[in-house]
Design a protein around this motif. Structure first.
Motif, PDB file in Angstrom:
ATOM      1  N   LYS A  42       0.844  -1.204   0.000  1.00 47.73           N
ATOM      2  CA  LYS A  42       0.000   0.000   0.000  1.00 47.73           C
ATOM      3  C   LYS A  42       0.873   1.244   0.000  1.00 47.73           C
ATOM      4  CE  LYS A  42      -4.016  -1.997   2.354  1.00 47.73           C
ATOM      5  NZ  LYS A  42      -4.817  -1.979   3.576  1.00 47.73           N
ATOM      6  N   LEU A  43       1.920   1.224   0.822  1.00 42.97           N
ATOM      7  CA  LEU A  43       2.827   2.370   0.901  1.00 42.97           C
ATOM      8  C   LEU A  43       3.523   2.585  -0.436  1.00 42.97           C
ATOM      9  CD1 LEU A  43       4.015   4.545   2.712  1.00 42.97           C
ATOM     10  CD2 LEU A  43       5.763   2.930   3.422  1.00 42.97           C
ATOM     11  N   ASP A  44       3.931   1.496  -1.075  1.00 43.33           N
ATOM     12  CA  ASP A  44       4.548   1.609  -2.395  1.00 43.33           C
ATOM     13  C   ASP A  44       3.555   2.191  -3.391  1.00 43.33           C
ATOM     14  OD1 ASP A  44       6.932   0.578  -1.469  1.00 43.33           O
ATOM     15  OD2 ASP A  44       6.539  -1.470  -2.166  1.00 43.33           O
ATOM     16  N   GLY A  45       2.312   1.760  -3.295  1.00 42.26           N
ATOM     17  CA  GLY A  45       1.270   2.304  -4.171  1.00 42.26           C
ATOM     18  C   GLY A  45       1.081   3.794  -3.954  1.00 42.26           C
ATOM     19  N   VAL A  46       1.081   4.196  -2.702  1.00 39.26           N
ATOM     20  CA  VAL A  46       0.939   5.623  -2.376  1.00 39.26           C
ATOM     21  C   VAL A  46       2.146   6.394  -2.903  1.00 39.26           C
ATOM     22  CG1 VAL A  46       0.888   7.284  -0.470  1.00 39.26           C
ATOM     23  CG2 VAL A  46      -0.576   5.256  -0.390  1.00 39.26           C
ATOM     24  N   ARG A  47       3.336   5.829  -2.714  1.00 35.92           N
ATOM     25  CA  ARG A  47       4.551   6.493  -3.222  1.00 35.92           C
ATOM     26  C   ARG A  47       4.495   6.645  -4.739  1.00 35.92           C
ATOM     27  NH1 ARG A  47       8.499   3.059   0.389  1.00 35.92           N
ATOM     28  NH2 ARG A  47       8.555   4.345   2.254  1.00 35.92           N
ATOM     29  N   ASP A  48       4.095   5.574  -5.415  1.00 40.12           N
ATOM     30  CA  ASP A  48       3.977   5.643  -6.874  1.00 40.12           C
ATOM     31  C   ASP A  48       2.975   6.704  -7.292  1.00 40.12           C
ATOM     32  OD1 ASP A  48       5.829   3.609  -7.096  1.00 40.12           O
ATOM     33  OD2 ASP A  48       4.337   2.024  -7.458  1.00 40.12           O
ATOM     34  N   SER A  49       1.844   6.742  -6.600  1.00 38.29           N
ATOM     35  CA  SER A  49       0.828   7.756  -6.909  1.00 38.29           C
ATOM     36  C   SER A  49       1.370   9.158  -6.665  1.00 38.29           C
ATOM     37  CB  SER A  49      -0.427   7.537  -6.061  1.00 38.29           C
ATOM     38  OG  SER A  49      -1.034   6.314  -6.380  1.00 38.29           O
ATOM     39  N   MET A  50       2.084   9.329  -5.574  1.00 35.14           N
ATOM     40  CA  MET A  50       2.665  10.643  -5.265  1.00 35.14           C
ATOM     41  C   MET A  50       3.685  11.048  -6.327  1.00 35.14           C
ATOM     42  SD  MET A  50       1.293  12.060  -2.680  1.00 35.14           S
ATOM     43  CE  MET A  50       2.483  13.315  -2.297  1.00 35.14           C
ATOM     44  N   GLU A  51       4.496  10.106  -6.770  1.00 38.71           N
ATOM     45  CA  GLU A  51       5.473  10.408  -7.818  1.00 38.71           C
ATOM     46  C   GLU A  51       4.777  10.831  -9.100  1.00 38.71           C
ATOM     47  OE1 GLU A  51       8.543   7.481  -8.531  1.00 38.71           O
ATOM     48  OE2 GLU A  51       8.810   7.147  -6.381  1.00 38.71           O
ATOM     49  N   LYS A  52       3.689  10.135  -9.435  1.00 39.95           N
ATOM     50  CA  LYS A  52       2.931  10.496 -10.632  1.00 39.95           C
ATOM     51  C   LYS A  52       2.344  11.894 -10.504  1.00 39.95           C
ATOM     52  CE  LYS A  52       1.768   5.768 -11.931  1.00 39.95           C
ATOM     53  NZ  LYS A  52       0.710   4.754 -12.010  1.00 39.95           N
ATOM     54  N   VAL A  53       1.823  12.204  -9.318  1.00 33.06           N
ATOM     55  CA  VAL A  53       1.251  13.537  -9.090  1.00 33.06           C
ATOM     56  C   VAL A  53       2.346  14.600  -9.201  1.00 33.06           C
ATOM     57  CG1 VAL A  53       0.228  15.035  -7.328  1.00 33.06           C
ATOM     58  CG2 VAL A  53      -0.712  12.755  -7.712  1.00 33.06           C
ATOM     59  N   VAL A  54       3.494  14.339  -8.594  1.00 38.06           N
ATOM     60  CA  VAL A  54       4.605  15.300  -8.653  1.00 38.06           C
ATOM     61  C   VAL A  54       5.038  15.501 -10.101  1.00 38.06           C
ATOM     62  CG1 VAL A  54       7.042  15.612  -8.065  1.00 38.06           C
ATOM     63  CG2 VAL A  54       5.426  14.931  -6.299  1.00 38.06           C
ATOM     64  N   GLN A  55       5.152  14.422 -10.854  1.00 37.49           N
ATOM     65  CA  GLN A  55       5.544  14.531 -12.258  1.00 37.49           C
ATOM     66  C   GLN A  55       4.503  15.298 -13.061  1.00 37.49           C
ATOM     67  OE1 GLN A  55       6.237  10.482 -13.446  1.00 37.49           O
ATOM     68  NE2 GLN A  55       8.297  10.413 -12.566  1.00 37.49           N
ATOM     69  N   ALA A  56       3.227  15.047 -12.781  1.00 43.07           N
ATOM     70  CA  ALA A  56       2.158  15.759 -13.485  1.00 43.07           C
ATOM     71  C   ALA A  56       2.213  17.255 -13.166  1.00 43.07           C
ATOM     72  CB  ALA A  56       0.801  15.185 -13.112  1.00 43.07           C
ATOM     73  N   VAL A  57       2.438  17.575 -11.903  1.00 43.25           N
ATOM     74  CA  VAL A  57       2.526  18.989 -11.500  1.00 43.25           C
ATOM     75  C   VAL A  57       3.735  19.644 -12.157  1.00 43.25           C
ATOM     76  CG1 VAL A  57       2.961  20.516  -9.534  1.00 43.25           C
ATOM     77  CG2 VAL A  57       1.233  18.734  -9.349  1.00 43.25           C
ATOM     78  N   GLN A  58       4.866  18.963 -12.152  1.00 42.50           N
ATOM     79  CA  GLN A  58       6.063  19.520 -12.780  1.00 42.50           C
ATOM     80  C   GLN A  58       5.862  19.714 -14.276  1.00 42.50           C
ATOM     81  OE1 GLN A  58       9.072  16.712 -11.517  1.00 42.50           O
ATOM     82  NE2 GLN A  58       9.593  17.912  -9.705  1.00 42.50           N
ATOM     83  N   SER A  59       5.195  18.765 -14.896  1.00 43.08           N
ATOM     84  CA  SER A  59       4.893  18.885 -16.321  1.00 43.08           C
ATOM     85  C   SER A  59       3.972  20.073 -16.581  1.00 43.08           C
ATOM     86  CB  SER A  59       4.244  17.590 -16.814  1.00 43.08           C
ATOM     87  OG  SER A  59       3.872  17.698 -18.155  1.00 43.08           O
ATOM     88  N   GLU A  60       2.972  20.243 -15.741  1.00 50.39           N
ATOM     89  CA  GLU A  60       2.047  21.371 -15.876  1.00 50.39           C
ATOM     90  C   GLU A  60       2.775  22.696 -15.676  1.00 50.39           C
ATOM     91  OE1 GLU A  60      -1.567  23.293 -16.583  1.00 50.39           O
ATOM     92  OE2 GLU A  60      -1.085  21.174 -16.845  1.00 50.39           O
TER      93      GLU A  60
END
Length: 126
Positions: A42-60
């Motif tokens: 679950k923690l790995d899933g949350v980390r992966d989701s957070m990384e995706k969000v960070v990447q999306a924000v950086q891309s935006e």
């Protein structure tokens, strides 16, 4: 004879209790490992989701910076175009004013000459 039968029963009960306790301990440890693995997943899933969000924000952010830069360039271009048109209009008006002042100066010179001539003529007549 009755005492000898009980001893092995007591030993068997102790052995059974130890085995059950040992089995419970092993089972508890396995359950703990399973829970930790699930929590880790679950923690790995949350980390992966957070990384995706960070990447999306950086891309935006990058896209918006590029868009702002493009808008800035376009704005500067439009400002320069307007400035060039204003300069042309101003220079045209200034040239017209300069021409009008030159014509007025020529007229004034002509009027002054005529006035001088008229004055001299008038002085001669007197």
């Amino acid at each position: 004879n009755g005492g000898t039968v009980q001893l092995p029963l007591q030993a068997q009960a102790k052995t059974f209790a130890r085995e059950n306790f040992s089995n419970c301990q092993v089972q508890l440890e396995e359950e703990m490992r399973d829970r930790l693995d699930r929590s880790g997943s679950k923690l790995d899933g949350v980390r992966d989701s957070m990384e995706k969000v960070v990447q999306a924000v950086q891309s935006e952010i990058k896209e918006r910076q590029e868009a702002n830069k493009a808008l800035g360039v376009m704005f500067e271009s439009q400002v320069q175009s307007i400035q060039d048109r204003l300069d042309k209009v101003f220079m045209k008006k200034l040239d017209h004013l300069d021409s009008s002042v030159a014509m007025l100066s020529q007229r004034m010179s002509a009027v002054e000459r005529e006035f001088s001539l008229t004055r001299e003529k008038h002085m001669q007549d007197i």
